[in-house]
Scaffold this motif. Structure first.
Motif, mmCIF file in Angstrom:
data_model
loop_
_atom_site.group_PDB
_atom_site.id
_atom_site.type_symbol
_atom_site.label_atom_id
_atom_site.label_comp_id
_atom_site.label_asym_id
_atom_site.label_seq_id
_atom_site.Cartn_x
_atom_site.Cartn_y
_atom_site.Cartn_z
ATOM 1 N N VAL A 600 13.776 120.381 -3.019
ATOM 2 C CA VAL A 600 12.731 119.835 -3.897
ATOM 3 C C VAL A 600 12.678 120.715 -5.133
ATOM 4 N N ILE A 601 12.116 120.148 -6.207
ATOM 5 C CA ILE A 601 12.025 120.883 -7.473
ATOM 6 C C ILE A 601 10.584 121.311 -7.687
ATOM 7 N N TYR A 602 10.388 122.621 -7.852
ATOM 8 C CA TYR A 602 9.050 123.188 -8.069
ATOM 9 C C TYR A 602 9.132 124.135 -9.257
ATOM 10 N N ASN A 603 8.305 123.865 -10.259
ATOM 11 C CA ASN A 603 8.310 124.680 -11.486
ATOM 12 C C ASN A 603 9.692 124.741 -12.126
ATOM 13 N N GLY A 604 10.402 123.612 -12.042
ATOM 14 C CA GLY A 604 11.718 123.536 -12.666
ATOM 15 C C GLY A 604 12.838 124.167 -11.862
ATOM 16 N N LYS A 605 12.523 124.713 -10.671
ATOM 17 C CA LYS A 605 13.537 125.366 -9.843
ATOM 18 C C LYS A 605 13.752 124.591 -8.552
ATOM 19 N N LYS A 606 14.982 124.555 -8.106
ATOM 20 C CA LYS A 606 15.285 123.911 -6.833
ATOM 21 C C LYS A 606 14.976 124.863 -5.681
ATOM 22 N N MET A 607 14.268 124.336 -4.684
ATOM 23 C CA MET A 607 13.929 125.135 -3.517
ATOM 24 C C MET A 607 14.308 124.371 -2.257
ATOM 25 N N GLU A 608 14.817 125.106 -1.286
ATOM 26 C CA GLU A 608 15.322 124.495 -0.060
ATOM 27 C C GLU A 608 14.234 124.421 1.000
ATOM 28 N N ILE A 609 14.173 123.278 1.680
ATOM 29 C CA ILE A 609 13.236 123.120 2.798
ATOM 30 C C ILE A 609 13.883 123.725 4.031
ATOM 31 N N ILE A 610 13.290 124.827 4.530
ATOM 32 C CA ILE A 610 13.886 125.502 5.688
ATOM 33 C C ILE A 610 13.110 125.226 6.982
ATOM 34 N N GLY A 611 11.930 124.639 6.850
ATOM 35 C CA GLY A 611 11.136 124.371 8.040
ATOM 36 C C GLY A 611 10.110 123.285 7.787
ATOM 37 N N VAL A 612 9.734 122.588 8.848
ATOM 38 C CA VAL A 612 8.679 121.578 8.794
ATOM 39 C C VAL A 612 7.615 121.978 9.810
ATOM 40 N N ALA A 613 6.411 122.237 9.317
ATOM 41 C CA ALA A 613 5.307 122.658 10.182
ATOM 42 C C ALA A 613 4.472 121.462 10.604
ATOM 43 N N ALA A 614 3.895 121.564 11.767
ATOM 44 C CA ALA A 614 2.968 120.514 12.209
ATOM 45 C C ALA A 614 1.767 120.485 11.263
#
Length: 822
Positions: A600-614
């Motif tokens: 996903v893109i946040y503040n113009g930077k790409k960031m990787e989703i490493i976990g999904v929390a309940a």
């Protein structure tokens, strides 16, 4: 004539002591409730009335929409304050000011000692334009020059006496006050503190230009950034008399479009300026008022008025029921007085004077009870509400009006009924025609049903509110909340290395299980959010995402459950994050594992989703769970200043937590020598979300208890009257073989059926009201059937107990005494 009326009234009171006492108690409870509620409502509705032209004064506010979700901010972007007067027509005056939070204040040597104050509120940066709009009485100095240059400060009289208690106002001018350890100002004016109820609790006014001249304060301002909005930056305007707020709002948003046009990345979000009336400042909870001031809730105030009205009505119903029920005992008196030439108007005046006396006595009792009630409800009643007849003449006016109102409501109908008796009929022992008997009986029954409808409604409401509070406090919110301390470090100390020293020492404490440092806990009152973009070549999704900042231990401290992926590690800073399951579903992923390794893109930077929390609740149960991301803080002081300390379980003695807090305070004072040690248990903060509901429950408990008490008083009075009227009938029935239970059933049956009818009537009304109240919660308990059954059974039990006090006594009485005259 009037003296004669009161003489007869007092004789009647002595003759019917019990009924008089019941009426006085019922009315005094109603008037006491009305008086205290009047004090609360009057207090809140008189806020911010100190300006004569307040109808023309507005606050400029910022309204946002992110992915369809509205968001509100009481502040504006700083550049607007520079151009609004010149580029928006219809504005007479504008006044920007900047609020400073938790400010350090130093008064240099005065009387051989320094005065140091920490975390002071009510300090703002302002200039003469503020005093052009808001009218203060100047004791020293001039609004034109007092704040015209940097490093000047104007004080209120209250603040001036606090800083310089032994100096006159003239001697205070030119004295030095130091803010934030380095901003040296001189006193240039003194204004009289506002005496009226107001949200404008400011007491130190530093010249606005100081914020731009001082390097210490310049960081607060972003005078060229139209895209940044802070609630600290406030702007008030006064419109010309012939200009509408709608016209100015349109001009403001044209100006916003000119200087800050929509960008492609803003897709799905909007920003608009709005105008908030000064009169709404105290009530509009979307924006709040100012730091450390409360906002009132109009719905709550109207509900209080409704409760007061109900309790007054119950007391009046008791009076009407008991007075009309006793008609037979005064019939001959009325007949004789009419025979002797008494006119109906005179009789009405007699009965109304009796009612007025009872109402007056009830009012005097209420005046005595008011201070006690204010202390009893101190947690619920706003600070500042007081009761002092000598200094609050409006209370006298209210008491006179309420006494007259209660006298009229309670006495007018009984006076009409009693004065309408015909002397020939009543002297023959006949109270009137069957139709009038039936009419009066039906009126009493209707009023009795009304009483128990109100009482049972309060019972049902109390049970539901209590059930919802229990549900909210015991629901699994998706995180651990017990045995966790939150401690925020001073803003200025961030980046100095003190945090790491504190963290290392806390880790070594034997009572501590785990420590994390970051931003707000999983559930908090504030909101930090940003727009995230997701692109996978097929679709683009822009979503407003709430942010939680924490290090690698954050999820462990709060026991956040991972549905897929892994936890954060130190190396993930600025490149990886965890999202919640709600956000994963918004992005279109069928299962949590599908979101792992996506970007996903946040503040113009790409960031990787490493976990999904309940999913977990980010606020109270009133708010739905929203898309959320957990990431490590990067170069942001506000998101890296809170310690999250998980304590180990206590032993049977339960002294470990107390010892932990003592040790934490010692460590704190070693490192942060200038700052006070303050902490909070996370679960206690969660409970504070429901302060309003708990106050409502407390209020309903009292309203329920009082309504049941008043209703049962009236029921007891009717039972006494009925048994007295049927004394000979009871004696005859006992002689003929009737048992005690049969007589009790006979005497109670009619009144019990009225309570059952009230239950049938109130149930659908209560269900509808409960359903509407539940709509305030995104997650709530169910409206259980047992709430209605318990209410009805409880009311029936109370009524049976009340009736038994008289009916059993009448049923076991010796019939010889009741039949002796025969």
């Amino acid at each position: 004539m009037i003296k004669n009326y009161f003489k007869i009234a007092f004789r009647g009171f002595r003759k019917h002591k019990l009924f008089t006492l019941i009426n006085i108690i019922g009315l005094s409870i109603g008037i006491s409730a009305a008086l205290v509620i009047y004090l609360i409502v009057h207090f809140d509705f008189t806020f911010n009335k100190f300006n004569g032209d307040s109808k023309q004064i507005y606050r400029v506010v910022s309204n946002y929409t992110f992915a369809g979700e509205p968001s509100y901010n009481s502040g504006v972007c700083d550049p607007l304050t520079l151009v609004i007067q010149s580029e928006v027509p219809g504005i007479d005056k504008s006044a920007p000011f900047y609020t400073m939070y938790e400010t350090r204040v130093l008064i240099p040597v005065t009387d051989n000692k320094e005065v140091k104050l920490k975390k002071e509120t009510g300090i703002i940066l302002a200039d003469g334009r503020y005093f052009d709009i808001f009218k203060y009485n100047w004791l020293k100095g001039s609004p034109r020059t007092a704040l015209s240059t940097p490093y000047q400060v104007v004080l209120t009289s209250e603040s001036a006496k606090k800083y310089f208690p032994k100096l006159s106002y003239s001697e205070m001018i030119g004295k030095e006050i130091i803010y934030e350890d380095s901003v040296k100002t001189t006193v240039s004016g003194i204004v009289e503190s506002l005496k009226q109820n107001t949200d404008f609790i400011f007491h130190d006014f530093i010249s606005y230009s100081t914020g731009l001249a001082s390097k210490q304060m310049k960081d607060y301002f972003q005078m060229t950034n139209w895209g940044s909005t802070s609630s600290s930056s406030q702007l008030f305007i006064k419109l010309n008399e012939n200009t509408s707020a709608t016209t100015v709002t349109k001009s403001l948003n044209r100006l916003l479009k000119k200087y800050d046009p929509p960008k492609p990345e803003d897709k799905g979000s909007t920003k608009l300026f709005g105008l908030q009336k000064l009169a709404e400042l105290h009530f509009d909870q979307r924006y709040g008022s100012f730091d450390s001031t409360r906002t009132a809730n109009r719905s709550t105030l109207y509900s209080l008025l409704l409760i007061a009205g109900f309790l007054l009505l119950l007391g009046c119903i008791n009076f009407i029921n008991l007075t009309t029920a006793q008609a037979s005992q005064r019939a001959k008196e009325i007949g004789i007085r009419k025979t002797m030439g008494g006119k109906r108007g005179q009789l009405i005046a007699q009965f109304m004077s009796e009612t007025f006396l009872i109402s007056l006595l009830a009012m005097l009792i209420s005046v005595a009870l008011a201070p006690v009630i204010l202390k009893l409800f101190a947690d619920f009643i706003p600070e500042g509400v007081s009761f002092n007849i000598l200094s609050q003449p409006h209370i006298i006016v209210f008491l006179i009006l309420i006494t007259l109102l209660v006298s009229g409501m309670s006495g007018f109908y009984p006076a009409l009924v009693l004065s309408n008796y015909k002397p020939v009929t009543v002297l023959k022992g006949q109270l009137g025609s069957n139709s009038s008997k039936t009419r009066n009986a039906w009126l009493r029954k209707s009023l009795t049903v009304t009483q128990f409808v109100i009482a049972q409604f309060f019972i049902m409401a109390t049970l539901l509110v209590s059930k919802q509070i229990y549900y909210a406090l015991h629901k699994n919110l998706g995180f651990k909340k017990e045995a966790i301390l939150n401690i925020s470090t001073p803003y200025k100390s961030i980046g100095t290395g003190k945090q790491q020293v504190f963290l290392n020492k806390v880790f070594l404490m034997p009572q501590v299980q785990l420590v994390s440092i970051g931003g707000a806990p999983p559930s908090s009152g504030g909101t930090n959010s940003s727009t995230f973009e997701f692109k996978d070549g097929k679709k683009e999704i822009a979503t407003e995402v709430e942010l939680k900042f924490g290090d690698e231990n954050y999820a462990k401290v709060y026991d956040l459950k991972l549905l897929a992926g892994r936890n954060l590690i130190r190396a993930d800073t600025a490149k990886a994050l965890i999202i919640n399951n709600t956000y994963a579903r918004v992005l279109g992923f069928g299962t949590p594992i599908d979101a792992i390794d996506k970007q996903v893109i946040y503040n113009g930077k790409k960031m990787e989703i490493i976990g999904v929390a309940a999913d977990f609740f980010q606020k109270s149960l009133r708010s739905a769970i929203k898309p959320l991301a957990i990431l490590q803080p990067v170069n942001n002081k506000w998101n890296n200043r809170t310690f999250h300390i998980a304590l180990k379980p206590q032993s049977a003695g339960g002294a470990e937590w107390k010892m932990a807090i003592t040790n934490l305070e010692k460590i704190w004072k070693e490192i942060y020598t200038e700052d006070d040690f303050e902490y909070g248990f996370f679960d206690e903060n969660i409970k504070k979300y429901y302060d309003a509901e708990q106050n409502t429950a407390k209020l309903l408990n009292w309203a329920t208890g009082l309504s049941i008490f008043i209703s049962c008083l009236g029921l007891l009075g009717l039972a006494i009257y009925t048994t007295t009227l049927r004394t000979k009938e009871i004696g005859v029935r006992k002689v003929l073989g009737a048992s005690v239970s049969q007589i009790v059933t006979l005497l109670s049956a009619e009144l019990i059926w009225l309570i059952v009818l009230a239950f049938v009537l109130v149930t659908p009304m209560a269900y509808y009201a409960m359903h509407k109240w539940m709509e305030n919660f995104a997650d709530h308990t169910t409206i259980s059937w047992w709430i209605f059954v318990l209410s009805g059974a409880g009311m029936l039990t109370a009524a049976l107990f009340t009736l038994s006090l008289q009916t059993v006594k009448a049923a076991i009485a010796n019939p010889v005494k009741s039949l002796r005259s025969e």
